[in-house]
Each structure stands twice: as C-alpha cells, then as structure tokens.
Design an enzyme around this catalytic site. Structure first.
Site, short mmCIF file in Angstrom:
data_model
loop_
_atom_site.label_atom_id
_atom_site.label_comp_id
_atom_site.label_asym_id
_atom_site.label_seq_id
_atom_site.Cartn_x
_atom_site.Cartn_y
_atom_site.Cartn_z
N ARG A 1 -7.03 -13.17 -7.06
CA ARG A 1 -8.08 -14.02 -6.51
C ARG A 1 -9.46 -13.37 -6.66
O ARG A 1 -10.47 -14.06 -6.76
CB ARG A 1 -7.77 -14.34 -5.04
CG ARG A 1 -7.66 -13.14 -4.15
CD ARG A 1 -6.92 -13.41 -2.85
NE ARG A 1 -5.47 -13.34 -3.01
CZ ARG A 1 -4.59 -13.54 -2.02
NH1 ARG A 1 -5.00 -13.84 -0.80
NH2 ARG A 1 -3.31 -13.47 -2.25
N LYS B 1 2.33 -1.09 -5.36
CA LYS B 1 3.59 -1.85 -5.25
C LYS B 1 4.78 -0.89 -5.22
O LYS B 1 4.69 0.21 -5.75
CB LYS B 1 3.74 -2.78 -6.47
CG LYS B 1 2.84 -3.99 -6.46
CD LYS B 1 3.12 -4.88 -7.66
CE LYS B 1 2.24 -6.10 -7.68
NZ LYS B 1 2.47 -7.03 -6.57
N1 BES Z 1 0.68 -10.52 -9.29
C1 BES Z 1 1.02 -10.56 -7.93
C2 BES Z 1 1.85 -11.78 -7.56
C3 BES Z 1 3.30 -11.75 -7.98
C4 BES Z 1 4.21 -11.02 -7.27
C5 BES Z 1 3.72 -12.51 -9.02
C6 BES Z 1 5.54 -11.03 -7.62
C7 BES Z 1 5.05 -12.53 -9.39
C8 BES Z 1 5.96 -11.78 -8.68
C9 BES Z 1 -0.23 -10.59 -7.08
O1 BES Z 1 -1.32 -9.91 -7.59
C10 BES Z 1 0.11 -9.95 -5.79
O2 BES Z 1 0.41 -8.79 -5.79
N2 BES Z 1 0.06 -10.71 -4.71
C11 BES Z 1 0.40 -10.21 -3.43
C12 BES Z 1 -0.59 -10.75 -2.45
C13 BES Z 1 -0.50 -10.12 -1.08
C14 BES Z 1 -0.93 -8.68 -1.14
C15 BES Z 1 -1.36 -10.90 -0.14
C16 BES Z 1 1.81 -10.67 -3.11
O3 BES Z 1 2.18 -11.80 -3.43
O4 BES Z 1 2.57 -9.88 -2.53
MN MN Z 2 -1.30 -7.86 -7.09
#
Ligand code: BES
Ligand code: MN
Ligand code: ZN
Length: 538
Positions: free
Chosen positions: A398, A324
């Site tokens: 997931r 990230k």
């Molecule tokens: N934990 C995150 C989701 C999230 C992001 C929650 C920002 C709260 C604030 C999750 O694991 C994630 O990173 N999801 C990705 C999925 C994508 C790579 C398909 C996302 O939402 O960017």
């Molecule tokens: Mn994630």
C-alpha cells in the site's frame, strides 16, 4: 547471475483458423462431406465434441454414425468396449489404422470428448465448456502430438456469435495455459532451466463459413491474451535475483522494440521531486534501485481519456524490519505479480491492436531489512501530502501503491484499476478461487464481474465502507499503514481509497490467485484474462 533481458520469442503455441464449406448439419450428405474434408487435414489429432444423445442407445446417432463410416467402425467398437459414454468431460482417443487411410483420412488420431446430457437445442454453459476443453488439452499436451484440429461447431452447438467468440477465446486461453512452460523464453539465462517446450504447439480451429468471422476474431484475441499471460507468468516465476526492479524496467523497454508500446522510466531524482516519500521509504532498505515504469498503449484518439492500470511490483518481500517468518518466504518473489499482470495486459493490448488508450504504471522495488530500512514507528510523507505512520514495514504494498495512485491523477483517467498481491487476509477470505474486488463504482464492479465470468478469472466483491477507516487512525500521522488483524484485506483497500478520490477506481487483491503454492508451484498469469476481457468488453 547474468541479467539478460526478457525475450518475447518463441511463441509456445500457435493458433490458426481453417474454414470449411458451409454445412447443413441436418443433412447426412452434408455431414459426410464436412467430416471427410475435416479428416483429410494433416493433423496429429482431430478433436470433436459429442453428446450422450448423439452417441445413441443401441446404435450410433448422427454425426457419429457418419464419422464411424470414415473411421472403419472404430467408434462403434469403442462404444461396445465401454470406452465411450458421453459423460461430460470424458475422453476417448482413437488411433488411425490402414483402413482409415484407405478412406482418405489423414488425421492421425481422433479425440472424442463427451459434452454430457445435452439436448438438441441446448448450449454448453461456459463453465462446462471450460471443463471439457481443459481435459482435451491435457490429453494433447506433453506427449507425441504436435498439432491438433479443434472442430468448433461440435462444441459451439447453437451458440450465438457472442457466445462463440467467448468459447473460442477461452479455448485458446486454456490451450495456452496447458502448454505454458517456464524457461522456454529464457534461452540466454545463466542457470539451466528445467522445462522444455511442450511438443504440442499448433492448434487449428476449424469451422464452417458462417461462423468464420467470429472464430477468426476470437482466435486472434485468444492468441494475444496467451502472449500477455505468458509474459506475466514468466516474470512471476523468474527468481528474485534475476527479476529485480531494473529487470522489470528493462523488460518494459524491451517491449518497445517489438511493439508499438511507449515506455517511460522516472529517475530517482524525479521520484524525489514528485514527493513520493512513501514509495521511496520502502525502497530505501534495498541495494537495488527502485524503478517507476509507465507503459502506454495509444490505440484511441489523443483526446480520449485512458484506462489506467497500476501494478504492485515488490520483486521480493522479506517484510523489512517487520521480518516475515522463514517458511515459504521464497514465494514472496511473486509479490510483483500485480506488476507482471499489468505488463502482460499492456502486451496483449498491443497484440490486439486495441482501439483504446491504456496506460500501465508500475512502482517497483524490493522490501529488505537493512541499516537504511524503515523502522516501525517511522512517519513518511506521501505524494498526496498525507503523512503515514508505518507501524508494520511488511504492509509495504500500500505504501508503494499510494504514491503511484496519486501520480496517475495527471492522466485524467477514465478509470484506475490497481492490481496487487496485497494481503494474506485476502487469501484467508477467498482462497485461490476469486480475486478480491474493492470498488464503489457500480459500472466498474459490473464490468469486472462479467469479464471474470467470461475468462474464468473471477472476482468477488468485498466491502469498502467508511466504518473500516476507523482502524487506520494514527496518534501521530494522518493515517497508519495497518488496521490490525480484523478485515485485513478491507483495511488495506481502505488505505488505498484515501488516495483515489479524484477518479473512478477499483482495487484487485490477487494475493490468493496470482500463483499456486505446493507441488504445482507457479504463477497463474491471473488476472491478465480478467483485464483483457474487461478491455475487450469496453
Ligand atoms: N505481500 C504480502 C501479502 C501476501 C502475503 C501475499 C501472503 C500472499 C501471501 C504483503 O506485503 C504483506 O505482507 N501484507 C501483510 C499486511 C499486514 C502486515 C497488515 C499481511 O498480509 O500479513
Ligand atoms: Mn509485505
Ligand atoms: Zn508485499
């Protein structure tokens, strides 16, 4: 950093009930008696709701005129000064003087709360009630007051028993929210916590005899809910170097000592033997061992099928190799808020003495980049037998949930609800107002929607159509773990759906609702109120 286990004491706010003699609110004599018995309680503040109507135009109406006699004209003076206008959620604080004492008034203050333009026969809508109660508790908290007396009939008006129950339960929930401070329950933590407990810590719900049963039940339920929310908030707010998968496991085991809950932990060997290849692939980049936690509340008959909650427990989400960006990455400590809400709800179940079987399941690990971490392109095999092409290691929630969702088939569940901070896309779609709800089961959809309204912990239904499954196609495995940017929260839910065909299921995406960012950064305790209200309505 010392990793002490979580302590369930002390309670931050205590609730109780005070029953007054039955009162006929049409009789001035009755009102006088009720008010003087109320005002003679020892409390830092008596809280009363009043309408514009009752305030009157030129002179005060009943019951303010009777109260004013006890308070030596303080209300009439406040009205003349323009401090009292009856507007919805307006407040006016009156302080005791010698004249009050001479009339036997022992409360140190009276907080008058405007209910707005309510007719004699009108009831307060639950949302208006919540707005009003929030303002009142805000005025009580953080200052010199320790205790308060909430006069239920002045807010309940013509509410039936069910509405009364919901109001009082919600009042307790909101008082709990106002008085929550992080760190009060971590006395043994090595770092110095900033917060001290709120001085306001005692709320008494006063009511008349005819409503005493409903109020007592509501207060009990509200107290149990607040404890569950506080646990969920604390776990969410703890830093990720303390709140590790093992810390969550220890916290669950700690609950066993203080409740009737039963806890089981799977060993890594067991997880391997079960074939949880998807879950373990996320865990493999971290030094912290993964944990799989099963918490049972057995309040129903042994033969009764359980309600099952599954909570995402990523104690820190770096994104893994699909790292990230750095900005606000600290907030990814909240990626275990699904797990925290399951833990909190299980605690509430126990405190409620809920006569149902409920099982909470928590797969928990860290998502870290390392030489052992999963790469984009890796293919793993889930417990269900389906193979997954991991195209983005940041779509890890997931991957841990799918194995837990297969695992819970063994419980022959009445229904399964998973709770996860699953997608940023859900934050974009719904913001911090509603949690995303995904389900094909009309019964679950209705029950969750209603529980959301009752608890102000609302959900919004999102689609789950087969058409979205197209986006999850993989050239190399049964399914890909991402479906591209369009409808990101929907494709995440569609991925999970593939693992839930054996039971009734709903998925809650709480990415936007589980915590607040910015200056007021912190865990909200959501969706514990939703889940507890859902269980109470079963
Ligand atoms: N934990 C995150 C989701 C999230 C992001 C929650 C920002 C709260 C604030 C999750 O694991 C994630 O990173 N999801 C990705 C999925 C994508 C790579 C398909 C996302 O939402 O960017
Ligand atoms: Mn994630
Ligand atoms: Zn995540």
């Amino acid at each position: 950093m010392e990793k002490t286990t979580y302590s369930l004491i002390p309670m931050q706010i205590q609730f109780s009930t005070k029953i007054l003699p039955e009162t006929d609110f049409a009789s001035a004599q009755h009102i006088k008696l009720a008010l003087s018995s109320l005002a003679s309680q020892t409390s830092d503040c008596l809280i009363l709701g009043y309408t514009k109507n009752e305030l009157g135009k030129k002179t005060l109406g009943s019951p303010l005129v009777e109260l004013d006699a006890l308070l030596n004209g303080a209300i009439a003076r406040a009205k003349a000064a323009g401090d009292l206008d009856g507007k919805e959620a307006s407040i006016c604080l009156l302080r005791a003087d010698d004249a009050w004492q001479k009339k036997g008034v022992k409360v140190k203050r009276v907080l008058l709360v405007g209910l707005g333009d309510l007719g004699v026969k009108d009831n307060l809508a639950l949302t208006s009630f919540a707005k009003i109660a929030k303002v009142a508790f805000k005025a009580l908290s953080g200052g010199a007051m320790h205790s308060a007396l909430w006069f239920v009939p002045s807010f309940a008006r013509h509410a039936d028993a069910d509405m009364l129950l919901k109001q009082v339960r919600l009042a307790a929930q909101l008082a709990g929210e106002q008085t929550y401070r992080f760190g009060v329950r971590q006395p043994a933590m090595k770092f110095k916590v900033k917060d001290l407990a709120d001085p306001f810590h005692q709320l008494v719900f006063a009511t008349v005899k005819s409503s005493s049963k409903a109020v007592q039940l509501a207060v009990q339920q509200g107290a149990a809910l607040v404890e569950g929310m506080n646990l969920a908030k604390d776990l969410g707010n703890l830093p990720p170097n303390v709140c590790t998968p093992s810390y969550l496991a220890k916290t669950a085991q700690g609950l066993v000592k203080q409740t009737k809950l039963k806890v089981e932990l799977l060993t890594r060997k067991q997880m391997e033997a079960l074939g949880m290849g998807s879950f373990l692939s996320v865990a493999q980049g971290s030094e912290a061992p993964p944990q799989f936690i099963i918490i049972r509340h057995s309040g129903g008959k042994a033969s009764e099928s359980p309600m099952v909650f599954v909570g995402k427990g990523i104690t820190f989400d770096t994104g893994g190799i699909s790292l990230k960006p750095g900005e606000a990455m600290d907030e990814m400590k909240y990626d275990m808020c699904g797990a925290a809400s399951v833990m909190g709800t299980m605690l509430s179940c126990d405190l409620l003495g809920l006569k149902q079987n409920v099982i909470g399941v928590i797969p928990t690990c860290e998502n870290m980049p390392s030489g052992r971490a999963t790469r984009p392109g890796d293919i793993v095999k889930s417990m269900s037998g389906q193979t997954i092409e991991i195209l983005n290691t940041d779509a890890e929630g997931r991957l841990i949930l799918c194995d837990a969702l297969t695992y819970v088939e063994r419980f022959k569940p009445k229904a399964v609800i998973d709770i996860a901070t699953l997608t940023g896309a859900c934050v974009i779609a719904l913001g911090a107002v509603h949690s995303g709800m995904f389900s094909d089961d009309a019964g679950l959809v209705d029950a969750l929607t209603e529980a959301g309204h009752d608890s102000l912990d609302t959900v919004w239904r999102m689609p789950l159509d087969a058409a979205y499954q197209e986006q999850l196609k993989s050239n190399f495995a049964d399914v890909a773990n991402i479906g591209g940017r369009p409808a990101g929260s929907v494709t995440a839910a569609c991925f999970l759906k593939r693992f839930t065909e054996k039971y009734k299921w709903a998925h809650l995406d709480i990415a936007g609702t589980a915590w607040k960012g910015g200056a007021a950064k912190g865990s909200t305790g959501r969706p514990v109120p939703l889940l507890v209200n859902f269980l109470l309505a079963q």
